[in-house]
Structure formats: structure tokens, C-alpha cells
Design a protein around this motif. Structure first.
Motif, PDB file in Angstrom:
ATOM      1  N   PHE A   1      36.437 -16.992  39.928  1.00  0.00           N
ATOM      2  CA  PHE A   1      37.725 -16.533  40.464  1.00  0.00           C
ATOM      3  C   PHE A   1      38.545 -17.739  40.896  1.00  0.00           C
ATOM      4  O   PHE A   1      38.051 -18.860  40.939  1.00  0.00           O
TER       5      PHE A   1
ATOM      6  N   THR B   1      42.167 -18.472  46.823  1.00  0.00           N
ATOM      7  CA  THR B   1      43.406 -17.850  47.305  1.00  0.00           C
ATOM      8  C   THR B   1      44.353 -18.957  47.759  1.00  0.00           C
ATOM      9  O   THR B   1      43.937 -20.093  47.990  1.00  0.00           O
TER      10      THR B   1
ATOM     11  N   ASP C   1      39.636 -13.669  58.818  1.00  0.00           N
ATOM     12  CA  ASP C   1      39.026 -12.356  58.985  1.00  0.00           C
ATOM     13  C   ASP C   1      37.747 -12.275  58.160  1.00  0.00           C
ATOM     14  O   ASP C   1      37.517 -13.075  57.252  1.00  0.00           O
ATOM     15  N   VAL C   2      36.954 -11.288  58.489  1.00  0.00           N
ATOM     16  CA  VAL C   2      35.728 -11.011  57.752  1.00  0.00           C
ATOM     17  C   VAL C   2      36.028 -10.902  56.256  1.00  0.00           C
ATOM     18  O   VAL C   2      36.900 -10.131  55.875  1.00  0.00           O
TER      19      VAL C   2
ATOM     20  N   LYS D   1      35.599 -17.920  54.082  1.00  0.00           N
ATOM     21  CA  LYS D   1      35.447 -19.145  54.862  1.00  0.00           C
ATOM     22  C   LYS D   1      34.318 -20.022  54.325  1.00  0.00           C
ATOM     23  O   LYS D   1      34.437 -21.247  54.292  1.00  0.00           O
ATOM     24  N   THR D   2      33.235 -19.377  53.905  1.00  0.00           N
ATOM     25  CA  THR D   2      32.068 -20.152  53.483  1.00  0.00           C
ATOM     26  C   THR D   2      32.406 -21.068  52.316  1.00  0.00           C
ATOM     27  O   THR D   2      31.967 -22.219  52.264  1.00  0.00           O
TER      28      THR D   2
ATOM     29  N   ARG E   1      40.155  -6.570  47.075  1.00  0.00           N
ATOM     30  CA  ARG E   1      39.361  -5.927  48.125  1.00  0.00           C
ATOM     31  C   ARG E   1      39.940  -4.565  48.445  1.00  0.00           C
ATOM     32  O   ARG E   1      41.143  -4.398  48.513  1.00  0.00           O
TER      33      ARG E   1
END
Ligand code: ADP
Ligand code: MG
Length: 695
Positions: free
Chosen positions: A263, A266, A293-294, A298-299, A450
Motif C-alpha cells: 500500500f 498516507t 488514533d488507533v 504509527k508502527t 477502513r
């Protein structure tokens, strides 16, 4: 220990406190007289004005006084009991008081006793009733502390009674306040119109009027926030002068990783990465908080930052809040980074001793590029001679002070860059306060595709239908969770517990599926075995406690049921719900609500069901519960957030930012005699980080 009781007197030596009660107090974070006096009331009941029962209106809080006519108990569903007491006042009005599962009350509330009680009456079957009222027996001459005034209500723990604690606080306040050091400089107090510290402590615990309580609260809030601001300012100043590793020769690892992803990053991920890489190139030490946000990715941002460091010949460290997460991060990062020739190792409590030693040795030789572990690694001697970047994935509960420890603990000469990732979205206003020593980056965009989980609020009596809906989805090959607030059944609690319910669910409604039980008291090895079987799809349903709360990433999991949702904070529920809806499939979350859950709790649950923005939910939580409860930032020995709520107290935050700046400009090291108490508090904050209280 004899002698006067002072601020630092250990709680155990206070009159009436023995070892047993000292342990109970310790559970509330109270170790000293000072801690006790900072155990502030959750609320105050205004018992200075009594209402007659006949004048009571549903929905309006009242305090009434009367005689117990009857006290009885009956069984309701599932072994639960309901206790009811009829109270009649002198005007002849009657009111029913009810409790659930509190049989022991019937031994105390006998007919003929006089009671004073406060609560919100509701109309029920044509009569007024108060559920779980606050009450006091009025025999033998009213006690001035407990009735007829603004009466403080304290958070309690097993083994401590409201009256006893109230008395203890009162009797400790006397001697301690008589000889109390003022913390705030006189000039500042005058300018901000703040009362003295001693007045404030009396006023918060035993106010003579609401006005006095508000004055006390303002002063204490101001002090909390000022201390945090001073601490942040001093830290920031300390960081600003530290030279950092200048990373100016990018290799091609980051590029190769990004092109290998199925992908696109973002836009927010690209922007945040630019901010981070600019820090890494700057020659100053990075101390940055990554907020998102969840599920915002982030990882991946952390991994790319790590690769940027690794490709220039340095090592990176990633610390996760739990063993499960460390394992998961380790596995994911290995999958992504190993093909690029990067050496990833994972250290958790479950790592065998020999392996552990081997990993530490090769890490010490600089042969491990990326070391993943839990925060517990900070307690060990980890030598990473070429550490360039430490990423700290924070727990839900975090300490303002803990953070200072990272750089110190892993520091091998060159100060490493530090990236903190917050697992819980924190509203901007609070982030600025709590993380005033860090630069902030915001991942304010979700990866495309999502779909927010459909959230259903369902009466718990309809659980059978929920099980059916879940089973149908599991039969399709999806996976799911059923979450309970506690592990074990305890007497007197109406909470359903994971262990018992697991037996029931696995043997009954879900017997056709592979069901596992996951909770915090399993050994690290058991937990990780269960987790990997869930992640690999060889387990269909996890019956779990909140250990699944943070970070778990299994896209095939699409259903979840949560029992007793009223027991969780909104931010926490959001974390839980974030475990599903990670793939492109539709996902469903059921909140099973018991009939006796109150109006306010239902309102919160409804807000949660309708809202999918973690920041908004966190804000709502903060407004309602304050940061101490909402985010678990209230910690023993730490400054701040016992009373302060940066959302509500925005004006004070602004004032404190200015005042802290002015104070430090005038007296940079707080050497002035008048600043002594502030200096000591800041020094404690800088040098004695305490580990977070276990959640
Ligand atoms: P967080 O830690 O912020 O809650 P994660 O880092 O666990 O979120 O990411 C959630 C999921 O989204 C992971 O499976 C990750 O691979 C995926 N992901 C991350 N970035 C993107 C992106 N740009 N597009 C699509 N999926 C992404
Ligand atoms: Mg995460």
C-alpha cells in the motif's frame, strides 16, 4: 515512631493505622501523611440542607433524614440479589433505597435506625427510589464530620470504610497543616488570588461552603499545573542543549521498505516522517511524541524511522508496553525488515535465559540492528553501543516522569534520539501539558478503506442473540473477542469474570469453535502461545480481559462483545474496539449492558457507540472523569492531575505556562529561598522517576 505527624510521616505510623490498613492505603497510592492529604474527595455531599421526602423530585439530588421501616432482600437473576430499605422521614414521606449484591448491608441497616442519605431519586413502579445511595447512621448524637455539612466522599479500596478514612484524614490534617511549608511564592499567590496551602487542604477536604471548596480547588489545581509546567520547561531546556547524532547519509533501506509495501503511505504518515527525519538530520537530540488514533499506522512510521537510523550504521530500540505487544512487534518487524538484511531480535519475559544472554551479547557488540522488548528492558542493563533511536510505544497508563528515564537508561555516551508513541489518543490541550517537553507530531488520517465497527448497545439479557450473531460470523472463518472487566469472580461483586465465563462459553454457546482464555495473570509464555495461535488463525475466539486492549493487530478479527462496558473508560473502550475493524471486512462490536446500569453510564455508552474518533472520545472522557481516572496519569509520588483537568482548567494552564516561564527567567535554577519547595518538587520530578503503578 512518636512525635509530631508531619507531611512525610509514613502512613503506617498514623494513629489507628496498622500494617493491614497501611497495605490497604498503599493500594490507593498512599504511603505518607502527605499522600493521604492529597487523596482528595471524589465529591462532596451537601448535607447542610435537608429535603423532606414529600418534596423530592425524580432526577434531582437530595439529602434526606429518616427512620428505617423495613429492610429486606430478594433474589434477582443469576444469583444476584437486591437489597431494599424503606425510609420514612418526620414529614411522613417514604422512599426506597436499593442496592445490588450487598447482603451485608442488612446487618447494618436494621429497622428503627435513623439514617441520613444522599442520592438521586428515580420514579420506579410508582414510588421514589434511590439506587446505591450514600448514607450514614445517625444514632448516638450526630457526628460533625459526617453529617450536616459538605461531606467529602473519598475513593475507597477493599478494607477501608468511608467514615474511617474521613476521620483519619481529618485527624492528620490538624497537625500537618499546623506546620506546613508554603510552596507558592507570596507575590504569585497575591497576583493569582490563591489561598495558602494549609487553607487549601482544609478547604478541599472539609469546606465550610461551596465557595471555600472552589477557592481551595483553584489553588491546588494551580499548583499542580505550575509544577508540571516548571518540570517540562526545565526538561526542555536540558534537552535543547544536548548534541544529538547527526544522521546525514541515508542509505536505501527506507526506500526499499516503502516500495515493498502493498500500500501507499498516507499523506499524514509522509508528513510525520518528514518531521522525524528532519530532527534526525538536525544534530540536536530528537524528543518527539507521535500521536495518532488507533489503527492510524504509527508502527510503520516508527519502523521507517528506525531503518533510517539503521541504514546509517546505528542501532534502534523499540519498547512496547506489554509482552504480547513486544512479541507482535518483534514478529511484524522481522517479517518486514529481515528481507532487507536487517537483524531484528526480541527480548521479553518469556525469552529463555541462554537466548537472552546471547541476544544481549550480540546487541552489545553492535550486531543487533533493531532490538524489540518491553519497558522492563529499561530496568536491565542493556548496552547498545551504537544506539541511535529509541522508540517507546507508551502504555495506556503513563507517567509524566517515566519518560525521562528512557534516555538515561539506554544512554551509551551519545544521546539517542527518542520517539514516543502514544497508544491512546490524547486531546491536544492535554498533550501540550503532559508532553510540554516534547515536540508533537499528529497522524491525523486513517489508511484508506477502513470501515468503522458497527457498535450495538444491547441489554445483557439478550446475550443469546449476540452469541448467535457472533457464531454465524465465526463460522464464516472470521475471529473475535469476548471481553470481561475482571479475571476472577470475587464475592460481593456483580461483575462477570473471564475465567468462569470462559468455561461457560467454551462448553456452551461456542463449543463448535476453538476458544481460548487470555488474561494478565497467565505467564508470559502462555500469553504469547495463545496470542500467536490467535494471530495465525488457529484459535477462533478469545475470551479475554483488557490485555487485548492495546495494539493487537489481527485483521481477520471482526467481532467483539464487551461485558460491563460501563466499567471501562471511553478511551479504553475505543482501544478495545480498535482490535476489530482492521481489515476491509465489516466488523461488529456489541456492548452488553446490565439492567441496573445508571443513566449517566448509559449516556456515556451511547456516545461511545456513535463516535469513532479516538480524540473526541478521549476528550469526552477527560471532561467527565478528569485525567487522573480517564488516562491513569494519577500516580503515587508524581506531581499533577489529582485535581487538575487541563480541559476544564484551560485558563489556569495558560496562566501557568506564563508564570513558569517568568519564574525561570527570573531565577533559572530556583535558588531563591521562596522557590525552595518548587525546586525540590522539580528535582524530585527530574531525578526520581517511579515506575507506573501496575494497572
Ligand atoms: P496503530 O499502532 O497506529 O494503532 P498500526 O501501526 O498497528 O496502527 O497499523 C494498523 C494496520 O494498518 C497495520 O496492519 C498496518 O500494516 C496497516 N497500515 C499502516 N499504514 C498503512 C497505510 N498507509 N495503508 C494501509 N494500511 C496501513
Ligand atoms: Mg500500535
Amino acid at each position: 515512631m512518636k512525635g509530631a505527624v508531619v507531611w512525610d510521616t509514613p502512613a503506617q505510623y498514623l494513629r489507628g493505622v496498622g500494617p493491614v490498613r497501611a497495605r490497604a492505603l498503599a493500594r490507593l497510592g498512599i504511603a505518607t501523611a502527605g499522600d493521604l492529604l492529597q487523596h482528595y474527595p471524589r465529591r462532596w455531599f451537601d448535607r447542610s440542607s435537608l429535603s423532606s421526602i414529600r418534596s423530592c423530585q425524580p432526577g434531582h439530588e437530595v439529602t434526606v433524614e429518616g427512620e428505617v421501616l423495613t429492610a429486606s432482600e430478594r433474589r434477582i437473576s443469576r444469583g444476584r440479589t437486591l437489597q431494599a430499605v424503606t425510609l420514612r422521614d418526620d414529614g411522613g414521606g417514604t422512599l426506597i433505597l436499593v442496592w445490588f449484591n450487598q447482603s451485608f448491608l442488612l446487618r447494618q441497616l436494621r429497622p428503627g435506625l435513623r439514617l441520613m442519605c444522599s442520592g438521586i431519586p428515580q420514579a420506579h413502579a410508582g414510588r421514589l427510589q434511590i439506587a446505591h445511595p450514600d448514607w450514614a447512621v445517625l444514632d448516638r448524637g450526630a457526628d460533625h464530620l459526617h453529617t450536616g455539612r459538605l461531606v467529602p466522599q473519598y475513593p475507597l479500596t477493599r478494607g477501608l470504610g468511608q467514615h474511617w478514612l474521613r476521620r483519619l484524614i481529618h485527624d492528620t490534617l490538624g497537625p500537618v497543616s499546623a506546620d506546613l511549608q508554603e510552596t507558592l511564592p507570596e507575590a504569585l499567590r497575591q497576583r493569582q488570588e490563591l489561598c495558602s496551602r494549609a487553607e487549601a487542604l482544609w478547604g478541599i477536604h472539609f469546606p465550610a461552603s461551596p465557595l471555600e471548596r472552589d477557592r481551595a480547588q483553584k489553588r491546588l489545581v494551580y499548583e499542580e499545573i505550575l509544577l508540571i509546567q516548571l518540570l517540562m520547561a526545565v526538561r526542555r531546556r536540558g534537552l535543547a542543549v544536548r548534541a544529538g547524532l547527526r544522521l546525514e547519509r541515508p542509505g536505501d533501506l527506507t526506500r526499499r521498505l516503502v516500495t515493498s509495501l502493498p500500500f501507499e503511505l498516507t499523506r499524514a504518515q509522509r508528513r510525520v516522517l518528514a518531521e522525524i527525519l528532519a530532527d534526525l538530520r538536525s544534530g540536536r537530540v530528537m524528543h518527539r511524541l507521535l500521536q495518532g488514533d488507533v489503527g492510524s499506522g504509527k508502527t510503520l512510521v516508527a519502523l521507517i524511522a528506525a531503518l533510517f537510523v539503521i541504514e546509517q550504521g546505528w542501532q534502534a530500540l523499540l519498547l512496547a508496553p506489554t509482552e504480547i505487544l513486544a512479541e507482535q512487534h518483534g514478529a511484524n518487524l522481522t517479517r518486514l525488515a529481515a528481507p532487507l538484511g536487517v537483524t531484528v531480535e526480541t527480548l521479553t519475559g518469556g525469552t529463555a535465559a541462554a537466548t537472552r544472554r546471547a541476544i544481549l551479547v550480540s546487541a552489545g557488540r553492535g550486531e543487533v540492528d533493531l532490538l524489540v522488548g518491553t519497558h522492563a528492558l529499561l530496568q536491565e542493563v542493556v548496552r547498545l553501543p551504537r544506539l541511535g533511536l529509541a522508540v517507546v510505544d507508551e502504555q495506556h497508563r503513563f507517567g509524566v516522569l517515566q519518560r525521562g528515564r528512557v534516555a538515561a537508561a539506554v544512554d551509551g555516551g551519545q544521546a539517542p534520539h527518542v520517539l514516543v508513541m502514544s497508544a491512546t489518543p490524547i486531546p491536544r490541550s492535554l498533550a501540550l501539558t503532559l508532553y510540554g517537553d516534547l515536540d508533537l507530531s499528529w497522524l491525523d488520517e486513517m489508511p484508506p478503506g477502513r470501515r468503522p465497527a458497527h457498535t450495538h448497545v444491547t441489554p445483557s439479557e439478550q446475550e443469546a442473540q449476540v452469541y448467535e450473531s457472533m457464531a454465524a460470523i465465526l463460522r464464516d472463518g472470521r475471529q473475535g473477542f469476548i471481553v470481561f472487566p475482571v479475571i476472577e469472580d470475587t464475592a460481593g461483586s456483580d461483575l462477570r469474570a473471564a475465567k468462569v465465563e470462559y468455561e461457560r462459553l467454551a462448553a456452551g454457546p461456542f463449543r463448535e469453535f476453538r476458544v481460548a482464555l487470555l488474561h494478565g495473570r497467565l505467564s508470559a509464555r502462555e500469553k504469547s502461545a495463545i496470542m500467536s495461535s490467535f494471530a495465525s488463525g488457529s484459535c477462533d475466539l478469545l475470551v479475554a480481559t483488557t490485555v487485548v486492549e492495546v495494539g493487537l493487530d489481527v485483521p481477520n478479527a471482526t467481532v467483539m462483545a464487551v461485558y460491563h462496558p460501563e466499567r471501562f473508560g471511553l478511551a479504553q473502550l475505543h482501544q478495545l474496539r480498535g482490535r476489530i475493524g482492521r481489515g476491509a471486512e465489516r466488523s461488529d462490536c456489541w456492548l452488553l449492558v446490565d439492567p441496573w446500569v445508571g443513566v449517566e453510564a448509559r449516556e456515556r455508552i451511547a456516545i461511545f457507540a456513535a463516535t469513532h474518533d479516538g480524540f473526541r472520545l478521549a476528550e469526552e472522557d477527560l471532561r467527565r472523569r478528569g485525567p487522573g481516572d480517564a488516562l491513569g496519569v494519577r500516580q503515587h509520588g508524581e506531581p499533577g492531575f489529582r485535581l487538575a483537568n487541563p480541559l476544564r482548567d484551560n485558563a489556569i494552564v495558560k496562566a501557568c505556562v506564563e508564570d513558569a516561564g517568568a519564574l525561570l527567567a527570573q531565577d533559572p535554577d530556583l535558588r531563591d529561598l521562596e522557590h525552595r519547595e518548587l525546586r525540590l518538587a522539580v528535582e524530585r520530578g527530574l531525578t526520581q522517576p517511579r515506575p507506573a503503578a501496575a494497572g
